[in-house]
Motif scaffolding. Structure first.
Motif, PDB file in Angstrom:
ATOM      1  N   VAL A   5      -4.690   6.192  -1.530  1.00  0.00           N
ATOM      2  CA  VAL A   5      -3.897   4.964  -1.427  1.00  0.00           C
ATOM      3  C   VAL A   5      -3.853   4.235  -2.768  1.00  0.00           C
ATOM      4  O   VAL A   5      -4.836   4.222  -3.515  1.00  0.00           O
ATOM      5  CB  VAL A   5      -4.499   4.048  -0.327  1.00  0.00           C
ATOM      6  CG1 VAL A   5      -5.930   3.665  -0.633  1.00  0.00           C
ATOM      7  CG2 VAL A   5      -3.645   2.795  -0.114  1.00  0.00           C
ATOM      8  N   ARG A  11     -12.253   6.228   2.897  1.00  0.00           N
ATOM      9  CA  ARG A  11     -10.851   6.601   3.139  1.00  0.00           C
ATOM     10  C   ARG A  11      -9.979   6.500   1.899  1.00  0.00           C
ATOM     11  O   ARG A  11      -8.871   7.006   1.881  1.00  0.00           O
ATOM     12  CB  ARG A  11     -10.272   5.748   4.269  1.00  0.00           C
ATOM     13  CG  ARG A  11     -10.158   4.284   3.933  1.00  0.00           C
ATOM     14  CD  ARG A  11      -9.336   3.560   4.971  1.00  0.00           C
ATOM     15  NE  ARG A  11      -9.469   2.135   4.789  1.00  0.00           N
ATOM     16  CZ  ARG A  11     -10.421   1.398   5.326  1.00  0.00           C
ATOM     17  NH1 ARG A  11     -11.308   1.967   6.119  1.00  0.00           N
ATOM     18  NH2 ARG A  11     -10.483   0.111   5.086  1.00  0.00           N
ATOM     19  N   GLU A  12     -10.481   5.816   0.860  1.00  0.00           N
ATOM     20  CA  GLU A  12      -9.632   5.653  -0.321  1.00  0.00           C
ATOM     21  C   GLU A  12      -9.448   6.952  -1.118  1.00  0.00           C
ATOM     22  O   GLU A  12      -8.638   7.016  -2.018  1.00  0.00           O
ATOM     23  CB  GLU A  12     -10.205   4.581  -1.246  1.00  0.00           C
ATOM     24  CG  GLU A  12      -9.443   3.284  -1.156  1.00  0.00           C
ATOM     25  CD  GLU A  12     -10.262   2.218  -0.454  1.00  0.00           C
ATOM     26  OE1 GLU A  12     -11.301   1.852  -1.023  1.00  0.00           O
ATOM     27  OE2 GLU A  12      -9.870   1.787   0.641  1.00  0.00           O
ATOM     28  N   LEU A  25       0.855  -1.190   0.000  1.00  0.00           N
ATOM     29  CA  LEU A  25       0.000   0.000   0.000  1.00  0.00           C
ATOM     30  C   LEU A  25       0.887   1.234   0.000  1.00  0.00           C
ATOM     31  O   LEU A  25       1.855   1.315   0.754  1.00  0.00           O
ATOM     32  CB  LEU A  25      -0.883   0.059   1.254  1.00  0.00           C
ATOM     33  CG  LEU A  25      -1.705  -1.165   1.627  1.00  0.00           C
ATOM     34  CD1 LEU A  25      -2.611  -0.850   2.811  1.00  0.00           C
ATOM     35  CD2 LEU A  25      -2.530  -1.634   0.457  1.00  0.00           C
ATOM     36  N   PRO A  83      -7.034   9.991  -5.077  1.00  0.00           N
ATOM     37  CA  PRO A  83      -6.823   8.776  -4.282  1.00  0.00           C
ATOM     38  C   PRO A  83      -5.899   9.042  -3.107  1.00  0.00           C
ATOM     39  O   PRO A  83      -4.991   9.871  -3.189  1.00  0.00           O
ATOM     40  CB  PRO A  83      -6.172   7.806  -5.267  1.00  0.00           C
ATOM     41  CG  PRO A  83      -5.673   8.642  -6.381  1.00  0.00           C
ATOM     42  CD  PRO A  83      -6.500   9.886  -6.433  1.00  0.00           C
ATOM     43  N   THR A 103      -2.832   0.423  -4.197  1.00  0.00           N
ATOM     44  CA  THR A 103      -2.554  -0.927  -3.718  1.00  0.00           C
ATOM     45  C   THR A 103      -1.927  -1.737  -4.857  1.00  0.00           C
ATOM     46  O   THR A 103      -2.520  -1.857  -5.922  1.00  0.00           O
ATOM     47  CB  THR A 103      -3.863  -1.599  -3.269  1.00  0.00           C
ATOM     48  OG1 THR A 103      -4.509  -0.718  -2.345  1.00  0.00           O
ATOM     49  CG2 THR A 103      -3.583  -2.925  -2.587  1.00  0.00           C
TER      50      THR A 103
END
Ligand code: ADP
Ligand code: MG
Length: 622
Positions: A606, A596-597, A465, A604, A608
């Motif tokens: 985060v 929260r993303e 992440l 964004p 992944t």
């Protein structure tokens, strides 16, 4: 000859005037401006203006000027008829505000106009209805000229539609009135809206006293006079010390030979003069009069005469910069001396008030603050076997940087709020493989910070992440603000902070005051002065001030935009080193956030990268 052929024809006078009106008369304010200019050109000593319904129903301007002969009243409303110039040479040497002979016929073509004027012991009156004159009548007007413009654009519904609300039109007209009144101090002016008097300026008032009726007292009192003259060029007026900044360039008023103008070069010159004393997005406040040989300036470049062209732009620019710079240097010295003797507290202490810390949770009252020299290269967490020991320092001593209102520099300490959180979480060991303490709902391992901006983690599914620290913190703060977490929890300022407000800012404040309170501000209004006694705990004073100024300028125009702006100001910046504790505190809060993303602006927070992605990236798999 084709049927569709359209013959070239000379337009009739009515249509010509209506076309000209499109340029000269845009709205009530512009019609009023032309009438005021005519009164000033007629050497009036007193000019009274009345607007009904924002000028849509009535614009009335009455003066005690020299008047118009009855025999010439009809000419006055004829296009290209003027008493102000007779030759090209005179066009190049304009000493009056008007000269195009367009205003009255233009206004008369789009309204019901009544003009009465006295001259040589007689007075006459002329009425023109949407361009069509009625026979001349005798009038009982004792002196001067009275012009009434009714039902502006009554014959042009398309133009009417472009007008704003009466309140807005009135505001614009009032601004034009005020600007003109500042440039003619020997003339008395009054402005009323219906029966209500809005402005009343006595003849012979000083510039400062007129301005004091328009701008906040604090600003006007602090403004300094300047006056300079050389070789036919004179620059004079009032300028604000650098502390009195504005986010918009709407309090830089320029005049050329008594005419309010918009001018990019003058604006650039003023900004240049203040350079180094203001951040690049701030503007000072200034009234600048340029008196210049009329032959060295072309005023015939704009139909509404609100722009001019200078023959020697460079010389003017350089003179402005030099004069203002000298004045600013002189003022800075004076203010410095004054502040040393008068300030009760070290100014740096005022920006990070004691209450900021005092009112926080007991456990963090003695919170240490990590102060690092700027641009010091910190080792990545795992390169150092022991966490950097935060030095204990006086919280008040950390605030000098916040005074400047510059955007945060890399390596200023992380946000106060995160530091506070960090301190309440168990410090983590820096072993790279170690997962966070059980406080995190997700089984993640923090691997380190890249570019002092991105936090690298591994989760239990063995994904990588990459979290943007600023975006993630923005999300956290935004969620809290949404929940009104800081309402009535503002940090009290020991020294309340004051700011003089312009009328527009005052009304804006009324609109958003309850929302500001929900964010943690405590604000009082004392006349035209805003007194701030508490600020949201997530902001430093300089940030709170910057936020408030944005909000009052209407930059963030809805509630959610204001919250986003505050979240953004308060969030840890990119480029700031974070200790493991701070990272831990941030992630704990971030994992608990809905949505929260994404940050509140929709970017964004985060990325992944799973094993499959990495394999593809390394071309292990296609
Ligand atoms: P301009 O101002 O460009 O000459 P206007 O259409 O505004 O053109 O006015 C036409 C003429 O009417 C002016 O040149 C002036 O002689 C006369 N006039 C207009 N308003 C007034 C006034 N308030 N007092 C005296 N004369 C006026
Ligand atoms: Mg005119």
């Amino acid at each position: 000859m084709s049927e569709t052929y359209r013959h070239i024809q000379l337009l009739g006078p009515e249509l010509r005037n209506q076309i000209a009106a499109g340029e000269v008369v845009e709205r009530p304010a512009s019609a009023m401006k032309e009438l005021l200019e005519n009164s000033l050109d007629a050497h009036a000593q007193q000019i009274d203006v009345r607007l009904d319904n924002g000028g849509r129903d009535l614009i009335r301007v009455q003066d005690d000027g020299q008047g118009i002969m009855g025999a010439e009243l009809e000419l006055a409303v004829t296009r290209h008829a003027t008493s102000k110039i007779t030759s090209f040479d005179e066009l190049c040497d304009i000493h009056t505000l008007g000269f195009r002979g367009e205003a009255l016929p233009s206004i008369a073509s789009v309204s019901r106009l009544r003009m009465a004027s006295a001259y040589g012991g007689e007075a006459h009156e002329l009425r023109v209805n949407y361009g069509v004159s009625e026979p001349l009548l005798p009038s009982s007007l004792p002196r001067g000229t009275l012009v009434e413009v009714r039902e502006l654009f009554g014959n042009i519904p398309a133009r009417l539609k472009f007008l704003k609300s009466p309140a807005t039109e009135l505001k614009r007209a009032q601004e034009v009135f005020e600007r003109i009144a500042l440039a003619h101090l020997d003339v008395g002016f009054a402005l009323s809206s219906g029966e209500r008097t809005l402005r009343h300026f006595l003849p012979g008032e000083s510039l400062r006293s007129r301005l004091a009726a328009l701008w906040p007292e604090q600003v006007v009192t602090a403004m300094r006079r300047f006056s300079w003259e050389s070789q036919g060029l004179s620059l004079h007026g009032l300028f604000s010390p650098p502390e009195f900044t504005q986010l918009r360039a709407n309090h830089l008023w320029f005049y050329v030979n008594g005419r309010p103008v918009q001018d990019k070069r003058l604006l650039a010159a003023v900004k240049e003069a203040y350079q180094g004393r203001l951040t690049s997005r701030d503007y000072p406040q200034i009234i600048l009069f340029v008196e210049i040989d009329p032959q060295a300036v072309d005023v015939n470049v704009h139909p509404a005469k609100s722009e001019v062209r200078f023959q020697d732009e460079k010389h003017l620019f350089a003179s402005c910069v030099r004069v203002l710079r000298q004045e600013l240097e002189a003022t800075t010295q004076v203010t410095l001396e004054a502040s040393q003797s008068q300030m009760p507290l070290d100014s740096s202490r005022m920006s990070r008030p004691m209450g900021f810390w005092g009112r926080m949770d007991q456990s963090i009252e003695h919170m240490p603050i990590v102060e690092r020299p700027q641009y010091q290269q910190d080792p990545l967490p795992w390169q150092d076997s022991a966490p950097p020991q935060p030095e204990l320092s006086d919280p008040l001593a950390t605030s000098a940087a916040t005074l400047s209102e510059e955007p945060a520099r890399p390596d200023t300490p992380a946000s106060p709020e995160l530091r506070a959180q960090a301190h309440t979480t168990q410090p983590l060991s820096l072993a790279p493989e170690q997962a966070f303490s059980g406080k995190l709902p997700h089984d993640v391992t923090y691997l380190g910070q890249i570019a002092r901006t991105y936090l690298i983690l591994r989760n239990s599914q063995d994904n990588m992440l990459i979290i943007d620290q600023h975006a993630a913190h923005e999300r956290v703060l935004y969620e809290r603000l949404l929940k009104k977490a800081y309402a009535a929890k503002g940090q009290l300022l020991i020294v309340p902070w004051q700011m003089g407000l312009h009328q527009a800012e005052l009304s804006r404040l009324e609109e958003i005051r309850s929302q500001l309170t929900e964010m943690g501000f405590a604000l009082e209004i004392d006349g035209q002065t805003l007194v701030m006694t508490a600020i949201p705990p997530i902001l430093a004073l300089a940030e709170a001030r910057a936020f408030l100024r944005d909000a009052l300028t209407g930059k963030s125009n809805d509630y959610s935009a204001m919250l986003k702006s505050m979240a953004c100001k308060a969030a840890i910046k990119a480029g700031q080193t974070m200790t493991v504790d701070e990272v831990s505190a941030l992630l704990e809060q971030w994992f608990a956030c809905p949505d929260r993303e994404f940050c509140p602006h929709g970017r964004p927070t985060v990325l992944t990268w799973d094993q499959a992605f990495l394999e593809k990236a390394f071309k292990r798999r296609t």
